[in-house]
Design an enzyme around this catalytic site. Structure first.
Site, PDB file in Angstrom:
ATOM      1  N   GLY A  95      50.216 -91.793 -43.350  1.00  0.00           N
ATOM      2  CA  GLY A  95      49.120 -92.165 -44.337  1.00  0.00           C
ATOM      3  C   GLY A  95      47.914 -91.475 -44.369  1.00  0.00           C
ATOM      4  N   GLN A  96      47.064 -91.898 -45.315  1.00  0.00           N
ATOM      5  CA  GLN A  96      45.958 -91.075 -45.468  1.00  0.00           C
ATOM      6  C   GLN A  96      44.709 -91.969 -45.624  1.00  0.00           C
ATOM      7  OE1 GLN A  96      46.490 -88.207 -48.386  1.00  0.00           O
ATOM      8  NE2 GLN A  96      44.381 -87.570 -48.544  1.00  0.00           N
ATOM      9  N   GLY A  97      43.404 -91.727 -45.360  1.00  0.00           N
ATOM     10  CA  GLY A  97      42.256 -92.356 -45.722  1.00  0.00           C
ATOM     11  C   GLY A  97      41.091 -91.413 -45.573  1.00  0.00           C
ATOM     12  N   GLY A  98      40.143 -92.191 -45.652  1.00  0.00           N
ATOM     13  CA  GLY A  98      38.636 -91.476 -45.609  1.00  0.00           C
ATOM     14  C   GLY A  98      38.475 -90.485 -44.594  1.00  0.00           C
ATOM     15  N   GLY A 100      40.949 -88.975 -42.938  1.00  0.00           N
ATOM     16  CA  GLY A 100      42.050 -87.795 -42.965  1.00  0.00           C
ATOM     17  C   GLY A 100      43.231 -88.013 -43.281  1.00  0.00           C
ATOM     18  N   VAL A 102      47.428 -88.659 -41.436  1.00  0.00           N
ATOM     19  CA  VAL A 102      47.982 -89.096 -40.073  1.00  0.00           C
ATOM     20  C   VAL A 102      49.579 -88.632 -40.238  1.00  0.00           C
ATOM     21  CG1 VAL A 102      48.856 -90.754 -38.477  1.00  0.00           C
ATOM     22  CG2 VAL A 102      46.685 -91.139 -39.530  1.00  0.00           C
ATOM     23  N   LYS A 116      46.610 -87.736 -35.998  1.00  0.00           N
ATOM     24  CA  LYS A 116      45.569 -87.893 -37.121  1.00  0.00           C
ATOM     25  C   LYS A 116      44.803 -86.632 -37.367  1.00  0.00           C
ATOM     26  CE  LYS A 116      42.849 -91.560 -36.873  1.00  0.00           C
ATOM     27  NZ  LYS A 116      41.625 -92.630 -36.391  1.00  0.00           N
ATOM     28  N   ASP A 213      34.249-102.287 -35.082  1.00  0.00           N
ATOM     29  CA  ASP A 213      34.984-102.461 -36.246  1.00  0.00           C
ATOM     30  C   ASP A 213      36.478-102.699 -36.147  1.00  0.00           C
ATOM     31  OD1 ASP A 213      35.268-101.858 -39.057  1.00  0.00           O
ATOM     32  OD2 ASP A 213      35.922 -99.781 -38.930  1.00  0.00           O
TER      33      ASP A 213
END
Length: 349
Positions: A95-98, A100, A102, A116, A213
């Protein structure tokens, strides 16, 4: 360049009388401006870069000191070469997000892990140090385990236990319709796991860990759908003796933070009105007892979003409510009344 300028001015002054001194002055000002402005811009850029470099150097010192203090903790420190090896040169992206990317990896003992790789560490590395300093020191069934980390030069990575069922949002907000739906019994099991994880962070740790969060994207699920609270980038440590914690700035994700800070309750209003009127929630029962579980989860959720924090149950009480019988606790006050007119006849699929 200055030499050429002086030569040019001299030639203007000593040339024929038809060129006035006023014209020479104007030309001089124009040429000075043309020379000084780029020089000023270059100077400002150099000062900015030096400031950034000094700030980066100070952050590196802080992280180095932090890592030295973390040597007594359980997580292993890996090099970039170690991370490349365990991920097989970052072959399989999960996966990928803000934060970085994984990748799936494997430790030397064959244990699968999720790595990560932080591309944009927020707050000058605060999210990285938060992760290591919080879950790096604890172990609980309902908190994701941090096996190790990488802090090699400017490279940052975190090595977690691998969760084959990924995060909860993949099931409750499915993009792929082929993904199996979670039963009401399994949803209750997941809710209890989240509550027990939070209870441990709040009451079982010293200092206490406040996550800030909790949301479906940060709830991981193992092969048996056991809950694992993850991502502690916004977490804060507080002394256990402090019963009240004041926060100067909003932390978390809109829609999941404390209701007195931000809340939108259209569907919640509809659910409350149905429960208050003694009507069922229109749940399609796949197993006996599904309607009771849905009602219990709804009532507990309404208790947890009371506008006045003092009216909300403690996390220990929430666990008792989730594990108890549906009729053992009353419906609380309507937390959605102040949001506007009732929407009891709202169409909900």
């Amino acid at each position: 360049m200055l030499l050429l300028y002086y030569i040019f001015v001299y030639k203007l002054i000593t040339s024929k009388p038809m060129i006035s001194y006023e014209l020479c002055a104007r030309v001089s000002i124009a040429i000075c401006t043309g020379i000084l402005m780029p020089a000023l811009m270059v100077t400002l850029i150099i000062l900015y870069l030096r400031s950034r470099n000094a700030e980066a150097k100070e952050n590196r010192k802080k992280i180095k000191k932090f890592l030295e203090d973390c040597e007594s903790l359980n997580p292993t420190r890996y090099s970039v070469v170690d991370v490349q090896k365990m991920t097989n040169e970052f072959k399989k992206k999960l996966g990928q997000g803000g934060y970085g990317r994984v990748f799936k990896g494997e430790l030397e003992n064959g244990m699968p892990v999720a790595v990560k790789v932080l591309d944009n560490s927020r707050g000058n590395g605060e999210d990285f140090t938060n992760e290591v300093s919080t879950i790096g020191r604890i172990y609980h069934l309902n908190v994701v385990r941090l096996f190790g980390y990488c802090a090699d030069g400017s490279n940052r990575a975190l090595v977690y236990e691998f969760m084959p069922n990924k995060s909860l949002d993949k099931f409750i907000f499915p993009v792929n319709s082929n993904r199996p739906k979670l039963s009401w019994g399994k949803l209750q099991h997941i809710a209890i796991g989240v509550a027990k994880g939070i209870e441990y962070l709040h009451q079982g740790c010293d200092p206490r860990i406040l996550h800030f969060d909790i949301k479906p994207q940060n709830i991981l699920l193992d092969i048996d759908f056991n809950t694992k609270i993850s991502y502690f980038g916004l977490a804060k440590l507080f002394p256990k003796k402090e019963s009240d914690v004041s926060i100067t700035a909003v932390r978390g994700t809109m829609g999941y933070i404390a209701p007195e800070v931000y809340f939108s309750g259209n569907i919640g209003n509809w659910v409350y009105n149905r429960l208050a009127d003694g009507e069922d929630l229109g749940i399609k029962e796949e197993k006996d007892g599904d309607a009771d579980i849905a009602k219990k989860l709804s009532v507990v959720a309404i208790w947890c979003v009371q506008w006045d924090p003092t009216n909300r149950p403690s996390i220990s009480t929430v666990i008792q409510m989730l594990e108890g019988r549906t009729g053992s606790f009353p419906l609380p006050l309507d937390p959605f009344a102040s949001l506007g007119s009732k929407e009891s006849d709202m169409n909900v699929p």
